[in-house]
Design a protein around this motif. Sequence first.
Motif, mmCIF file in Angstrom:
data_model
loop_
_atom_site.group_PDB
_atom_site.id
_atom_site.type_symbol
_atom_site.label_atom_id
_atom_site.label_comp_id
_atom_site.label_asym_id
_atom_site.label_seq_id
_atom_site.Cartn_x
_atom_site.Cartn_y
_atom_site.Cartn_z
ATOM 1 N N ASP A 19 10.587 -25.252 49.881
ATOM 2 C CA ASP A 19 10.337 -25.726 51.244
ATOM 3 C C ASP A 19 9.912 -24.566 52.135
ATOM 4 O O ASP A 19 9.021 -24.694 52.969
ATOM 5 C CB ASP A 19 11.605 -26.378 51.816
ATOM 6 C CG ASP A 19 11.920 -27.702 51.136
ATOM 7 O OD1 ASP A 19 11.117 -28.135 50.281
ATOM 8 O OD2 ASP A 19 12.956 -28.296 51.455
ATOM 9 N N GLU A 20 10.556 -23.437 51.962
ATOM 10 C CA GLU A 20 10.226 -22.267 52.769
ATOM 11 C C GLU A 20 8.786 -21.809 52.503
ATOM 12 O O GLU A 20 8.058 -21.461 53.435
ATOM 13 C CB GLU A 20 11.210 -21.132 52.450
ATOM 14 C CG GLU A 20 11.018 -19.924 53.329
ATOM 15 C CD GLU A 20 12.003 -18.802 53.005
ATOM 16 O OE1 GLU A 20 12.989 -19.063 52.267
ATOM 17 O OE2 GLU A 20 11.781 -17.680 53.480
ATOM 18 N N GLU A 21 8.359 -21.842 51.251
ATOM 19 C CA GLU A 21 6.973 -21.472 50.934
ATOM 20 C C GLU A 21 5.975 -22.457 51.552
ATOM 21 O O GLU A 21 4.900 -22.060 52.005
ATOM 22 C CB GLU A 21 6.781 -21.409 49.416
ATOM 23 C CG GLU A 21 7.425 -20.189 48.765
ATOM 24 C CD GLU A 21 7.503 -20.260 47.239
ATOM 25 O OE1 GLU A 21 7.825 -19.226 46.619
ATOM 26 O OE2 GLU A 21 7.270 -21.346 46.650
ATOM 27 N N LEU A 22 6.335 -23.712 51.574
ATOM 28 C CA LEU A 22 5.418 -24.705 52.162
ATOM 29 C C LEU A 22 5.214 -24.453 53.657
ATOM 30 O O LEU A 22 4.098 -24.569 54.165
ATOM 31 C CB LEU A 22 5.950 -26.124 51.923
ATOM 32 C CG LEU A 22 5.886 -26.604 50.465
ATOM 33 C CD1 LEU A 22 6.503 -27.987 50.332
ATOM 34 C CD2 LEU A 22 4.447 -26.619 49.947
ATOM 35 N N ILE A 23 6.277 -24.094 54.359
ATOM 36 C CA ILE A 23 6.153 -23.824 55.797
ATOM 37 C C ILE A 23 5.544 -22.433 56.027
ATOM 38 O O ILE A 23 4.524 -22.294 56.709
ATOM 39 C CB ILE A 23 7.534 -23.893 56.483
ATOM 40 C CG1 ILE A 23 8.174 -25.279 56.313
ATOM 41 C CG2 ILE A 23 7.408 -23.494 57.965
ATOM 42 C CD1 ILE A 23 7.695 -26.320 57.279
ATOM 43 N N ASN A 24 6.158 -21.432 55.468
ATOM 44 C CA ASN A 24 5.813 -20.053 55.837
ATOM 45 C C ASN A 24 4.534 -19.540 55.176
ATOM 46 O O ASN A 24 3.955 -18.570 55.654
ATOM 47 C CB ASN A 24 6.973 -19.111 55.489
ATOM 48 C CG ASN A 24 7.909 -18.922 56.661
ATOM 49 O OD1 ASN A 24 7.576 -19.328 57.782
ATOM 50 N ND2 ASN A 24 9.063 -18.330 56.426
ATOM 51 N N ASN A 128 7.601 -48.017 45.630
ATOM 52 C CA ASN A 128 8.129 -46.822 44.974
ATOM 53 C C ASN A 128 7.418 -45.545 45.411
ATOM 54 O O ASN A 128 7.549 -44.522 44.772
ATOM 55 C CB ASN A 128 7.986 -46.967 43.465
ATOM 56 C CG ASN A 128 8.771 -48.142 42.948
ATOM 57 O OD1 ASN A 128 9.840 -48.453 43.471
ATOM 58 N ND2 ASN A 128 8.247 -48.810 41.926
ATOM 59 N N TRP A 129 6.631 -45.626 46.465
ATOM 60 C CA TRP A 129 5.910 -44.458 46.964
ATOM 61 C C TRP A 129 6.711 -43.813 48.092
ATOM 62 O O TRP A 129 7.075 -44.478 49.056
ATOM 63 C CB TRP A 129 4.515 -44.850 47.451
ATOM 64 C CG TRP A 129 3.645 -45.312 46.329
ATOM 65 C CD1 TRP A 129 3.452 -46.596 45.921
ATOM 66 C CD2 TRP A 129 2.863 -44.498 45.460
ATOM 67 N NE1 TRP A 129 2.596 -46.628 44.851
ATOM 68 C CE2 TRP A 129 2.221 -45.347 44.548
ATOM 69 C CE3 TRP A 129 2.649 -43.113 45.359
ATOM 70 C CZ2 TRP A 129 1.371 -44.877 43.540
ATOM 71 C CZ3 TRP A 129 1.806 -42.649 44.376
ATOM 72 C CH2 TRP A 129 1.181 -43.507 43.468
ATOM 73 N N ILE A 130 6.956 -42.524 47.932
ATOM 74 C CA ILE A 130 7.819 -41.789 48.855
ATOM 75 C C ILE A 130 7.111 -40.502 49.257
ATOM 76 O O ILE A 130 6.394 -39.908 48.447
ATOM 77 C CB ILE A 130 9.165 -41.464 48.165
ATOM 78 C CG1 ILE A 130 9.916 -42.763 47.876
ATOM 79 C CG2 ILE A 130 10.020 -40.525 49.013
ATOM 80 C CD1 ILE A 130 10.680 -42.716 46.597
ATOM 81 N N MET A 131 7.318 -40.081 50.489
ATOM 82 C CA MET A 131 6.769 -38.793 50.914
ATOM 83 C C MET A 131 7.829 -37.971 51.623
ATOM 84 O O MET A 131 8.693 -38.518 52.307
ATOM 85 C CB MET A 131 5.604 -38.980 51.901
ATOM 86 C CG MET A 131 4.365 -39.567 51.313
ATOM 87 S SD MET A 131 2.904 -39.294 52.355
ATOM 88 C CE MET A 131 3.361 -40.095 53.877
ATOM 89 N N HIS A 132 7.732 -36.673 51.468
ATOM 90 C CA HIS A 132 8.426 -35.752 52.366
ATOM 91 C C HIS A 132 7.379 -35.174 53.306
ATOM 92 O O HIS A 132 6.365 -34.642 52.842
ATOM 93 C CB HIS A 132 9.097 -34.626 51.582
ATOM 94 C CG HIS A 132 10.306 -35.060 50.829
ATOM 95 N ND1 HIS A 132 10.938 -34.267 49.907
ATOM 96 C CD2 HIS A 132 11.003 -36.214 50.873
ATOM 97 C CE1 HIS A 132 11.971 -34.914 49.415
ATOM 98 N NE2 HIS A 132 12.039 -36.096 49.973
ATOM 99 N N GLU A 133 7.640 -35.273 54.596
ATOM 100 C CA GLU A 133 6.743 -34.672 55.583
ATOM 101 C C GLU A 133 7.335 -33.346 56.046
ATOM 102 O O GLU A 133 8.481 -33.307 56.502
ATOM 103 C CB GLU A 133 6.569 -35.610 56.784
ATOM 104 C CG GLU A 133 5.647 -35.048 57.845
ATOM 105 C CD GLU A 133 5.815 -35.778 59.178
ATOM 106 O OE1 GLU A 133 4.923 -36.557 59.523
ATOM 107 O OE2 GLU A 133 6.839 -35.557 59.865
ATOM 108 N N TYR A 134 6.564 -32.276 55.919
ATOM 109 C CA TYR A 134 7.005 -30.945 56.357
ATOM 110 C C TYR A 134 6.321 -30.605 57.672
ATOM 111 O O TYR A 134 5.097 -30.654 57.759
ATOM 112 C CB TYR A 134 6.637 -29.889 55.311
ATOM 113 C CG TYR A 134 7.408 -30.029 54.033
ATOM 114 C CD1 TYR A 134 6.986 -30.930 53.053
ATOM 115 C CD2 TYR A 134 8.556 -29.285 53.799
ATOM 116 C CE1 TYR A 134 7.698 -31.070 51.875
ATOM 117 C CE2 TYR A 134 9.272 -29.426 52.615
ATOM 118 C CZ TYR A 134 8.843 -30.319 51.666
ATOM 119 O OH TYR A 134 9.552 -30.471 50.511
ATOM 120 N N ARG A 135 7.127 -30.220 58.657
ATOM 121 C CA ARG A 135 6.598 -29.934 59.980
ATOM 122 C C ARG A 135 7.177 -28.602 60.464
ATOM 123 O O ARG A 135 8.393 -28.435 60.514
ATOM 124 C CB ARG A 135 7.033 -31.071 60.920
ATOM 125 C CG ARG A 135 6.611 -30.956 62.348
ATOM 126 C CD ARG A 135 6.824 -32.300 63.055
ATOM 127 N NE ARG A 135 8.169 -32.845 62.881
ATOM 128 C CZ ARG A 135 9.201 -32.553 63.689
ATOM 129 N NH1 ARG A 135 9.051 -31.741 64.692
ATOM 130 N NH2 ARG A 135 10.385 -33.112 63.479
#
Lengths: 229, 229
Positions: A19-24, A128-135
């Motif tokens: 998660d940190e790599e996705l944001i930073n 069955n479709w799921i997402m995580h949204e990163y903001r």
Amino acid sequence: MAVLTMGALPLGFRFRPTDEELINHYLRLKINGRHSEVQVIPEIDICKWEPWDLPGLSVIKSNDPEWFFFCPRDRKYPNGHRSNRATDKGYWKATGKDRTIKSKKSLIGMKKTLVFYKGRAPKGERTNWIMHEYRPTTKELDGTAPGETAFVLFRLFHKVEEKNDAVKYDELEQTGYSSAMIKSSPDDTSSDLMQDTVSSVTHSQKPDNFMQNDQVTEISLPERQFEFV
Amino acid sequence: MAVLTMGALPLGFRFRPTDEELINHYLRLKINGRHSEVQVIPEIDICKWEPWDLPGLSVIKSNDPEWFFFCPRDRKYPNGHRSNRATDKGYWKATGKDRTIKSKKSLIGMKKTLVFYKGRAPKGERTNWIMHEYRPTTKELDGTAPGETAFVLFRLFHKVEEKNDAVKYDELEQTGYSSAMIKSSPDDTSSDLMQDTVSSVTHSQKPDNFMQNDQVTEISLPERQFEFV
């Protein structure tokens, strides 16, 4: 469309950013206009597509039911409190609590879980479709500085129906993600998603439209691809 | 020694083979003498080294506290019921129940969790070094056929001390392994290991001896490394 296949890497290599790599890393570069450095994640308008069309738009091609996308942040709701999440055939609905993403104990972003429903609220049919949204939540990544564009990042998952009601521990274990040794806490409101998505990994089912793109453009990686010293 | 650095791959690519891949691909090829096809995992005698010396022997160099090794199966205990697991400075002790690894509902292997203790049993001092031992259970991979050699595979983890007693959910989440959405079942006897190892991933600490090998030999991958179609 750019395509990155995994076949030539040794078996078991996967795109599993933290998660940190996705944001930073990924969101930071994208928001700052450094698109060519983050081509491994394509930019799309998430609500212009149905979820089952999205895997075909992924740059990384693998059998894992997990895909990454950038999406311009909706200007209608700049505070992030609400977003227009309707597609032609249905809508994305938030579930559970948003979770914080920290780097060295500082808050850098939030993660929201969304489930796709077919039809129109409140009578939509859960899928069955799921997402995580990163903001990102830091001022420097709010997309308002000169040269910046506001983006969020989506991590899409597709779960597969389990024949049995219970997913047993052994089945979870064989997905190989056990090494991460994640344990959900009792306050995890999306634990049902967790179970479901694991089962999809177990089956490694491809969505039907997987790899069915006809417009393909070559993109390049840095020269050194694997370094043997 | 062969070395494979990850620096030239896009950030977030990791070696995260599933349990099934470890048995059906890596152990299968190794046991059948196809060493050059599985060079990404080195062969060592696990008990001739202390755990803190092992990361330096890994072919894959990354900041993640997780490493893979093949080890010849101990001939003294061919049934796998016991093995000589003492090193010079301590010993590996099994913890929890062995877990089954299945492929399309057929049993293909077992996974055992081991913790390293310094000193001698029963007065050893528990450490933060943990291994999963992967052992094939099918007849064809028992290492007795002509041309076969019996091997097991170890996945080594190093956890880092947490200052706080509790690892909170948000901290787990930021490791990025959340996408695997693993939930431990109530009968998981090694859940404390799970929590501990997650904290080590969070900190991404390198063992002191990481990358300190002086004997380095070049090995090669297939020609196509990344394929852009």
